[in-house]
Structures are given as C-alpha cells and as structure tokens.
Design an enzyme around this catalytic site. Structure first.
Site, PDB file in Angstrom:
ATOM      1  N   GLN A  23       0.837  -1.197   0.000  1.00  0.00           N
ATOM      2  CA  GLN A  23       0.000   0.000   0.000  1.00  0.00           C
ATOM      3  C   GLN A  23       0.871   1.246   0.000  1.00  0.00           C
ATOM      4  O   GLN A  23       1.212   1.794   1.047  1.00  0.00           O
ATOM      5  CB  GLN A  23      -0.940   0.006   1.201  1.00  0.00           C
ATOM      6  CG  GLN A  23      -1.941   1.108   1.102  1.00  0.00           C
ATOM      7  CD  GLN A  23      -3.236   0.787   1.793  1.00  0.00           C
ATOM      8  OE1 GLN A  23      -3.418  -0.260   2.372  1.00  0.00           O
ATOM      9  NE2 GLN A  23      -4.149   1.714   1.725  1.00  0.00           N
ATOM     10  N   PHE A  24       1.216   1.715  -1.217  1.00  0.00           N
ATOM     11  CA  PHE A  24       2.073   2.891  -1.339  1.00  0.00           C
ATOM     12  C   PHE A  24       1.422   4.139  -0.747  1.00  0.00           C
ATOM     13  O   PHE A  24       2.105   5.081  -0.358  1.00  0.00           O
ATOM     14  CB  PHE A  24       2.459   3.125  -2.803  1.00  0.00           C
ATOM     15  CG  PHE A  24       1.356   3.721  -3.654  1.00  0.00           C
ATOM     16  CD1 PHE A  24       1.262   5.089  -3.807  1.00  0.00           C
ATOM     17  CD2 PHE A  24       0.435   2.906  -4.294  1.00  0.00           C
ATOM     18  CE1 PHE A  24       0.254   5.641  -4.584  1.00  0.00           C
ATOM     19  CE2 PHE A  24      -0.564   3.439  -5.075  1.00  0.00           C
ATOM     20  CZ  PHE A  24      -0.662   4.820  -5.222  1.00  0.00           C
ATOM     21  N   THR A  25       0.098   4.147  -0.622  1.00  0.00           N
ATOM     22  CA  THR A  25      -0.590   5.337  -0.118  1.00  0.00           C
ATOM     23  C   THR A  25      -0.262   5.654   1.333  1.00  0.00           C
ATOM     24  O   THR A  25      -0.575   6.747   1.814  1.00  0.00           O
ATOM     25  CB  THR A  25      -2.117   5.202  -0.288  1.00  0.00           C
ATOM     26  OG1 THR A  25      -2.571   4.065   0.440  1.00  0.00           O
ATOM     27  CG2 THR A  25      -2.496   5.059  -1.758  1.00  0.00           C
TER      28      THR A  25
END
Length: 150
Positions: free
Chosen positions: A74-76
């Site tokens: 989850q790069f967010t």
C-alpha cells in the site's frame, strides 16, 4: 517503511472479483508501504518486529501461533497531505524498488515460520477484514530509530 497492522479474525483481498489472498484468525492484516530509503535490512528488521509483536489475543504474537498474516502492498501510506487537497505520493518508493522489498518482507515472515498470504502487487485490490478488538498498530521504521522519550 510503514506498516499498519490490524488484528483480524478474518481478512481477504480480491482482484477483479477473484480472491487472491485470505486468512482466518486470529491473525494480522499488514498494509505495507515502502519509501526510497528502505533497504533489505529495514525490511528484515520490521518483519521481525511484526512477527514478535504481542498484540494477538492472550498477548501472543504471530510467531507464537504461528498465526497468519495477510500482507498487502500500500504505497498510499506515504501520501503527503500537508499541502493542497491532493495527496503527493513522492515519498512512496516506485514499484521497481518497492516490489522486491515487499517480496523480501513476505519471505522474511515466512522464514520465521509464519503463514503469509498476499494481495497482488500494483493491482487495484478490494480488502475486506473483520478487525478483532479492534486493534490497529502503526509500525514505522523511522519511529523505531528514534530514541524513546520519558
């Protein structure tokens, strides 16, 4: 590296209406974000921290069970919302850097005897979970490096 850990009684991840990973708990859902400065050493250290955290029922850890982990990239988690109304993703590592590190994180958990399922890196995923407790913990490599106060 940032990991949001949620204690779950069950969790799953679906891509294009296909379940690609699921766990029955007690276990953990690990949402994993990576940044430019992360290294294999960072990944190994945080995998050890995740494996040993005594946040499961009865103050046990995943390593004690062993209890399963559903790991989802989850790069967010590195979204920066300090300016404007659109998050900046510049602090998130690009896919070509983060994918091998995410896979190394999964491998490091498995080397500790923990059953791990995953989402699909880079895909649009639907994550479902039943948070048990609820218990949610943030593990951040930058915070682990800072001395404790008080």
């Amino acid at each position: 590296m940032r990991i949001v850990l949620q204690v779950v009684s069950r969790a799953s991840v679906t891509v294009a209406e296909e379940t690609v990973g699921e766990v029955e708990g007690p276990g953990l859902l690990a949402l994993v974000g990576l940044t430019h400065t992360d290294t294999p050493e960072t990944v190994s250290r945080l995998a050890g921290k995740v494996a040993g955290l005594r946040i499961l029922p009865g103050e046990t850890s995943c390593a004690d069970g062993p209890s399963p982990v559903l790991a989802v990239s989850q790069f967010t988690l590195y979204g920066d919302v300090r300016k404007g109304r659109r998050p900046s993703w510049s602090r998130a590592a690009p896919g070509q850097q983060s994918e091998p590190l995410f896979e190394a994180f999964v491998a490091a958990l498995r080397e500790r005897g923990i059953p791990v399922r995953t989402g699909r890196f880079g895909a649009h995923m639907e994550v479902s979970l039943v948070n048990d407790g609820p218990v949610t913990v943030l593990v951040d490599s930058d915070e682990l490096d800072r001395p404790r106060r008080g």
